[in-house]
Design an enzyme around this catalytic site. Sequence first.
Site, mmCIF file in Angstrom:
data_model
loop_
_atom_site.group_PDB
_atom_site.id
_atom_site.type_symbol
_atom_site.label_atom_id
_atom_site.label_comp_id
_atom_site.label_asym_id
_atom_site.label_seq_id
_atom_site.Cartn_x
_atom_site.Cartn_y
_atom_site.Cartn_z
ATOM 1 N N LYS A 70 -52.787 40.128 -42.321
ATOM 2 C CA LYS A 70 -53.295 38.786 -42.019
ATOM 3 C C LYS A 70 -52.550 38.192 -40.825
ATOM 4 C CE LYS A 70 -53.972 36.214 -45.670
ATOM 5 N NZ LYS A 70 -55.138 35.604 -46.247
ATOM 6 N N ARG A 75 -49.518 31.494 -47.343
ATOM 7 C CA ARG A 75 -50.310 32.624 -47.861
ATOM 8 C C ARG A 75 -49.544 33.926 -47.751
ATOM 9 N NH1 ARG A 75 -56.202 31.710 -47.066
ATOM 10 N NH2 ARG A 75 -56.423 29.671 -46.128
ATOM 11 N N GLY A 99 -56.549 39.246 -53.298
ATOM 12 C CA GLY A 99 -56.361 38.447 -54.512
ATOM 13 C C GLY A 99 -55.172 38.855 -55.366
ATOM 14 N N MET A 135 -51.910 38.803 -54.581
ATOM 15 C CA MET A 135 -50.708 37.962 -54.482
ATOM 16 C C MET A 135 -51.138 36.518 -54.281
ATOM 17 S SD MET A 135 -48.263 40.402 -52.338
ATOM 18 C CE MET A 135 -49.562 40.780 -51.233
ATOM 19 N N ARG A 183 -60.209 40.776 -40.735
ATOM 20 C CA ARG A 183 -59.601 42.058 -41.111
ATOM 21 C C ARG A 183 -60.716 43.089 -41.216
ATOM 22 N NH1 ARG A 183 -58.145 40.383 -47.356
ATOM 23 N NH2 ARG A 183 -60.226 39.743 -47.880
ATOM 24 N N HIS A 206 -63.951 37.999 -56.544
ATOM 25 C CA HIS A 206 -62.903 38.974 -56.812
ATOM 26 C C HIS A 206 -63.461 40.258 -57.424
ATOM 27 C CE1 HIS A 206 -59.967 40.779 -59.553
ATOM 28 N NE2 HIS A 206 -59.237 40.739 -58.466
ATOM 29 N N ARG A 228 -64.515 81.192 -63.626
ATOM 30 C CA ARG A 228 -63.662 81.469 -64.797
ATOM 31 C C ARG A 228 -64.563 82.129 -65.838
ATOM 32 N NH1 ARG A 228 -61.474 76.073 -63.189
ATOM 33 N NH2 ARG A 228 -59.203 76.168 -63.206
ATOM 34 N N ARG A 286 -63.157 85.876 -61.529
ATOM 35 C CA ARG A 286 -61.833 86.132 -62.093
ATOM 36 C C ARG A 286 -62.007 86.781 -63.462
ATOM 37 N NH1 ARG A 286 -58.040 81.301 -63.930
ATOM 38 N NH2 ARG A 286 -59.542 81.152 -65.616
ATOM 39 N N GLU A 329 -50.103 82.933 -59.364
ATOM 40 C CA GLU A 329 -49.888 81.825 -60.292
ATOM 41 C C GLU A 329 -48.485 81.857 -60.887
ATOM 42 O OE1 GLU A 329 -53.870 81.184 -62.607
ATOM 43 O OE2 GLU A 329 -53.501 83.323 -62.490
ATOM 44 N N SER A 355 -55.418 84.217 -53.945
ATOM 45 C CA SER A 355 -55.986 82.946 -54.380
ATOM 46 C C SER A 355 -54.917 82.239 -55.203
ATOM 47 C CB SER A 355 -57.242 83.204 -55.222
ATOM 48 O OG SER A 355 -57.735 81.988 -55.712
ATOM 49 N N GLY A 393 -53.531 80.036 -57.740
ATOM 50 C CA GLY A 393 -53.884 79.252 -58.929
ATOM 51 C C GLY A 393 -52.790 78.211 -59.100
ATOM 52 N N THR A 394 -52.960 77.135 -58.378
ATOM 53 C CA THR A 394 -51.847 76.172 -58.301
ATOM 54 C C THR A 394 -51.659 75.386 -59.599
ATOM 55 O OG1 THR A 394 -53.420 74.776 -57.132
ATOM 56 C CG2 THR A 394 -51.742 75.896 -55.803
ATOM 57 N N ASN A 395 -52.629 75.484 -60.512
ATOM 58 C CA ASN A 395 -52.395 74.837 -61.813
ATOM 59 C C ASN A 395 -51.282 75.573 -62.539
ATOM 60 O OD1 ASN A 395 -54.685 73.407 -61.136
ATOM 61 N ND2 ASN A 395 -56.048 74.685 -62.354
ATOM 62 N N ASP A 396 -51.457 76.883 -62.660
ATOM 63 C CA ASP A 396 -50.416 77.663 -63.320
ATOM 64 C C ASP A 396 -49.150 77.736 -62.476
ATOM 65 O OD1 ASP A 396 -51.004 78.650 -65.940
ATOM 66 O OD2 ASP A 396 -52.732 79.656 -65.048
ATOM 67 N N CYS A 434 -57.310 77.721 -55.410
ATOM 68 C CA CYS A 434 -58.436 77.478 -56.315
ATOM 69 C C CYS A 434 -58.023 76.624 -57.511
ATOM 70 C CB CYS A 434 -59.057 78.788 -56.780
ATOM 71 S SG CYS A 434 -57.997 79.709 -57.894
ATOM 72 N N TYR A 466 -59.005 78.782 -46.967
ATOM 73 C CA TYR A 466 -60.025 78.072 -47.732
ATOM 74 C C TYR A 466 -59.411 77.276 -48.877
ATOM 75 C CZ TYR A 466 -59.657 81.612 -51.455
ATOM 76 O OH TYR A 466 -59.205 82.410 -52.467
HETATM 77 C C1 PEP Z 1 -54.890 77.905 -61.847
HETATM 78 O O1 PEP Z 1 -54.016 78.259 -62.628
HETATM 79 O O2 PEP Z 1 -54.683 77.167 -60.873
HETATM 80 C C2 PEP Z 1 -56.263 78.363 -62.059
HETATM 81 C C3 PEP Z 1 -57.199 78.124 -61.160
HETATM 82 O O3 PEP Z 1 -56.531 78.972 -63.220
HETATM 83 P P1 PEP Z 1 -56.726 78.194 -64.611
HETATM 84 O O4 PEP Z 1 -56.708 76.742 -64.324
HETATM 85 O O5 PEP Z 1 -58.000 78.668 -65.176
HETATM 86 O O6 PEP Z 1 -55.517 78.662 -65.362
HETATM 87 MG MG MG Z 2 -54.453 79.891 -63.965
#
Ligand code: PEP
Ligand code: MG
Length: 900
Positions: free
Chosen positions: A34, A103, A112, A114, A347, A463, A569, A625, A761, A780, A782-785, A848, A868
């Site tokens: 502002k 203000r 809104g 603050m 703004r 608001h 999967r 997979r 993984e 690939s 598997g960033t979850n594991d 993935c 990718y």
């Molecule tokens: C992972 O582990 O990132 C993955 C893609 O496999 P899942 O989530 O099925 O274990």
């Molecule tokens: Mg996994």
Amino acid sequence: MRPMIQTEPTQLTYRWIMHFEEGNKDLKQLLGGKGANLAEMTRAGLAVPPGFTITTEACRAYYQGHQLPEGLLDEMKQSMTELEQKKDQRFGDPTAPLLISVRSGSVNSMPGMMDTILNLGLNDETVKGLAELSGNERFALDCYRRFIQMFSNVVFGVEGVYFEKILRTMKQSRKVETDQQLTAQDLAELIVSYKNVVKTNAGKPFPQDVQEQLLLAVEAVFRSWNNHRAIIYRRLHAIPDEQGTAVNIQSMVFGNLGDDCGTGVLFTRNPSTGERKLFGEYLTNAQGEDVVAGVRTPKAISEMEVEMPEIYKLLSETAAQLEAHYRDVQDIEFTIEKNRLYMLQTRNAKRTAQAAVKTAVDFVNEDMITKAEAIERLDTAHLNQLLHPSIDPSITLNVLATGLPASPGAASGQIVFDADTAESWSKKQGKVILVRSETTPEDIHGVIVAQGILTSHGGMTSHAAVVARGMGKPCVCGCEAAEVDDELKQLSINGRTYQEGDWISIDGATGRVIDGKVELTDVNLSDELLTVLSWADEIRSMKIYTNADHPEDARKAREFGAEGIGLCRTEHMFFGHDRLPVVQAMILAENLRDRLEALDRLLPMQQSDFEGLFKAMDGYPVTVRLLDPPLHEFLPNLDELNEQMADFLKNGREQSNDANKLRTLIKKVRSLHEVNPMLGQRGCRLGILYPEIYDMQIRALFQAAVISIHKGVEVIPHIMIPLVGHYTELKFFHERITSMALEIFTAAGVECDYEIGTMIEVPRAALTAEKLVPYADFFSYGTNDLTQMTFGYSRDDAEGKFLTYYVDQKVLPNNPFQVLDRDGVGQLVDLATQKGKKLKPTLQAGVCGEHGGDPESIMYCQEIGLDYVSCSPYRVPLARIAAAQAKLAADRRHSNCNLS
Ligand code: PEP
Ligand code: MG
């Protein structure tokens, strides 16, 4: 660093304050949005009431020292003196009282969240002066009573309801409908009552000393940075807590001096649709907060063309000037005082995702910005709302009423009347619609969890509307036909009464309020979005794949622009009602022959699944997979089985055939039990112990490929092995896959290229990537594991147990299962990619896990040179844009490097 400014004649060096003439739009970090824009408008010669900004640096110093920083008081005094000179008025002087607004003004807009105080400088004496000078006693008293309420609320925390109750009673006793109908005498009485309310609730009288008012107000605005709603809003929009707010002190202009006065909000384009047409609302004889607070329903800006043509013309010209200057849609606040137009704020406008996309395309077509700028401006999280469902036009609806179409998207849910209930119900019951007479910023936690918002009062800039649009929530507001009793928790609309828990639906694109639950239809991408996506595709370098397990998902993903399946999967194909009994028979088999027999029955089903995927992805890779989860996941829950057994015992049927079968099942489930199943017999470990399971899947895949080729489908099978930790695991399957492919292709007399890859993984796999390379065409991640195993956090438990707390307490910057942890997990991904590509430059590497659809993680993937990302179908469009943004950022970094 801020410039140091010398002032005459005292030679006071300003450290904490900057006057509007000195700043500019690029000093947002220091002056808040502002303040920076007020400065920019002042410099552009627009009619901005004079004032100054106390910087965010002062706010940070206030929080560090727990008091106003040294020197600020002197600077404020000096600045007020300058303001007095500019306005030829004096602060606290009844003969020519200077009144100011105080203000908040954060770096990122937090509408809104603050506090703001208007008319500061009024007391029992100056109010008389204001009455005399304006020749309007009623006006002066009205300002004073508003000021008492606002000040006491912000500074002392006295709830607005106390004042509103007195006002309501007064209107009832005078038998009038609106505030404007109250006389000066009425207002004078109100002021006495208001002051009593302050004394009772704040434990001290309302301050008459204007200097004291100013100090208290500035401190209160600083404090409001840390109020509950501001904290929640910051968390939601990832705004750093350390940033602090600026405070803008500006001389007042009055929109409530009579019918040649007014105040309003104007957007240079429609913030809901993006249409190139002025859009806004105003009220004559009113002060700023009246428009946004939703107390009186304002008039459309188009009416001003008739009511105040001169002002309208000037306003439109100024709006065009500001839009061209900022090269973006502007959200402008203005006040008209005695037929003179003043600009109070401009703004970049918050807008729906639909409007964001349309204006981005229009600006490019109008040569205002480049395609790259258009892409960079898009907020991918926000665009999510374009991927929201709508109501199928062919359905007959029971439309109860129509309100204002404040934020598009349709939603169905159970009615709740307050934010706390919204929060608790949404956790337990699921979908809720928050229904309020009007929302206040305190309702933010309810707005976050609700499917949609319905209010009976308030305009398109109220608001509720602003916040909902920002979050991409469907919202219908100003639905006057809806009578909401917040206390009784009841909604009456079109002769019907709804209680808490009843179902209702809203359509934020048309403003319709609909009885009951309605079926919502799928998303259609607008032409503008398709245009923007095509620009993103021209820019980005990473491919966008999708995670899809069924042909319908794959088709949807292709419609959304996916260039292949990055993760199928296969276990999800095993859960269908026709499959599960066969899968269970396979698991319960006592010997290899029985297991093979069950697998033989599964094979054609699995094969037809793959044929479906190949068809849907014709010409694009399909990454399959092999089976990943521990086998017990396919069997019934042990507790339930024990209960069934207890029933047999109770009925004396424990020796029956069924009971014996159940006993065998319980034994098998027990034998499969693991203390840490996620670290146990799953992934490729399962495939090594029972190679026949993976063999069946591999066979099904290549047979499906052959049949699809015969049908004229272009197939590109990618096959990947989960949870590899040691290269020998991958090598084991590499050999089996290549020999089976050869066998099937030779027998069929057709063949296709295929790729074998590994999921990464397990940290060990990343660390020994060079050993995996000879057996992998692709990595690939598997960033979850990989996140689970790098942090040592159980992904099934952490979020419910400690992770949310960790993020709240800032032990972690964010949830690493949502945003890739660059320092740890990211380092592993980077390392493995570098090792892999060094040995095999053609190696393809991608993510993935869930992070494949997260813009911040996509940014990182680009930085470390991945090929990718793969994400769920509905995230594909956003991932395309995020990947383009990541590429643009990378190019910019690169060209900066080259320059330096
Ligand atoms: C992972 O582990 O990132 C993955 C893609 O496999 P899942 O989530 O099925 O274990
Ligand atoms: Mg996994």
